[in-house]
Design an enzyme around this catalytic site. Structure first.
Site, PDB file in Angstrom:
ATOM      1  N   ASN A 227       0.829  -1.212   0.000  1.00  0.00           N
ATOM      2  CA  ASN A 227       0.000   0.000   0.000  1.00  0.00           C
ATOM      3  C   ASN A 227       0.865   1.264   0.000  1.00  0.00           C
ATOM      4  O   ASN A 227       0.541   2.257  -0.651  1.00  0.00           O
ATOM      5  CB  ASN A 227      -0.942   0.010   1.206  1.00  0.00           C
ATOM      6  CG  ASN A 227      -2.140  -0.885   0.985  1.00  0.00           C
ATOM      7  OD1 ASN A 227      -3.049  -0.551   0.245  1.00  0.00           O
ATOM      8  ND2 ASN A 227      -2.121  -2.062   1.602  1.00  0.00           N
TER       9      ASN A 227
ATOM     10  N   HIS B   8      -0.307  -9.683  -5.407  1.00  0.00           N
ATOM     11  CA  HIS B   8       0.324 -10.501  -4.362  1.00  0.00           C
ATOM     12  C   HIS B   8       0.616 -11.908  -4.908  1.00  0.00           C
ATOM     13  O   HIS B   8       1.054 -12.775  -4.158  1.00  0.00           O
ATOM     14  CB  HIS B   8      -0.598 -10.659  -3.153  1.00  0.00           C
ATOM     15  CG  HIS B   8      -0.790  -9.407  -2.344  1.00  0.00           C
ATOM     16  ND1 HIS B   8       0.226  -8.526  -2.064  1.00  0.00           N
ATOM     17  CD2 HIS B   8      -1.903  -8.918  -1.717  1.00  0.00           C
ATOM     18  CE1 HIS B   8      -0.242  -7.534  -1.314  1.00  0.00           C
ATOM     19  NE2 HIS B   8      -1.519  -7.748  -1.099  1.00  0.00           N
TER      20      HIS B   8
END
Length: 301
Positions: free
Chosen positions: A69, A117
């Protein structure tokens, strides 16, 4: 901003879906790896096969809680400074969201900021065919484990654990959401010298964010002034991002931004757990280029 409103609405829907789902149904298995039911689906993975990457996509790859993030915020700010282009309304992780997202991504102007991811072997082949540049983020495994433990317990989209001691063996064995940290690391070590790959660490960025912003900008070919670099680094400190997290991530902000510290693992690991993690690191990464980059003896001893 319209794009931000769309993003926050999607996050809100996903949180609501999770709240309506029983604990034992919050994760599902795809190709031997666990994924969150409210964020991913078999249909989305199937639709992802049709996705077309672009050579100028700005692509971030990171194991969860390794600074994804944080890095995404920096990348968005760099694209804004270089191209005057705001982030889209799509959630940037390519595996998250409804199958229709790939049609929307087709319409988005370049450069698109995307992330994942996924394991290296599960990244759509189109990114490799197009030679899309990839920023790959890692963090020392002990802090990653502690951060992921809190992420599980603070995140309604994931099942909760009764204690750190209950979570630790699952992390070591890769029985956690998005799979094994060590499997990811071993695979990326094989591709660390690939052209179009820049591997950076959370700790490196914490130590000198300005230099890290410059390094990332040069890698992606962004033209930034010294003033812009300073501004992006200042805006991108953990403290500043946490303060604005409600605005940028809605209710999910408090889940995403917890401490952002280096060394928090010392408050959790028992001596036995330390020895087990040290042995795992030794077996998987000792003597490798990625192992050296992680500076395990500095940050995990």
């Amino acid at each position: 901003m319209e794009s931000r409103v769309g993003f926050l609405e999607d996050v809100k829907k996903m949180l609501q879906t999770a709240k309506d789902t029983s604990q034992d149904k919050l994760l599902f298995n795809y190709k031997g790896i666990l994924f969150p039911t409210s964020l991913c689906s078999n249909e989305t993975f199937k639709a992802m096969e049709t996705f077309e990457a672009r050579e100028d996509d700005v692509f971030l790859v990171a194991y969860p809680k390794c600074g994804s993030n944080w890095s995404l915020q920096l990348l968005h700010d760099m694209v804004l400074a270089s191209y005057n282009k705001h982030p889209s309304s799509n959630i940037p992780l390519i595996e998250f969201g409804a199958p229709t997202k790939y049609e929307k991504l087709k319409e988005e102007s370049s450069p698109r900021v995307l992330a994942t991811h996924l394991y290296y072997d599960n990244i759509p082949q189109t990114f490799l065919d197009k030679k899309t540049k990839m920023l790959v983020m890692f963090r020392n495994p002990k802090d990653t484990a502690v951060s992921l433990y809190h992420f599980y317990n603070n995140n309604p989209m994931l099942p909760s654990y009764s204690s750190w001691d209950a979570f630790f063996p699952d992390f070591i064995n890769g029985n956690v959401c998005f799979g094994s940290y060590f499997d990811q690391a071993v695979t990326w070590n094989k591709h660390i010298d690939d052209s179009g790959v820049l591997l950076m660490t959370f700790e490196e960025m914490k130590q000198d964010l300005e230099s890290s912003v410059k390094k990332i900008a040069e890698f992606f070919g962004f033209t930034l002034t010294e003033e812009q670099v300073k501004s992006i680094a200042n805006k991108g400190t953990f403290k500043n991002m946490k303060e604005k997290s409600k605005e940028t991530h809605g209710d999910f902000g408090q889940v995403v931004f917890r401490k952002g510290d280096v060394g928090d693992w010392k408050n959790y690991f028992t001596e036995d757990q330390n020895q087990e993690m040290d042995a795992k690191f030794e077996a998987c990464l000792a003597g490798t280029k990625l192992g050296e980059l992680l500076k395990y003896n500095v940050y995990c001893k």
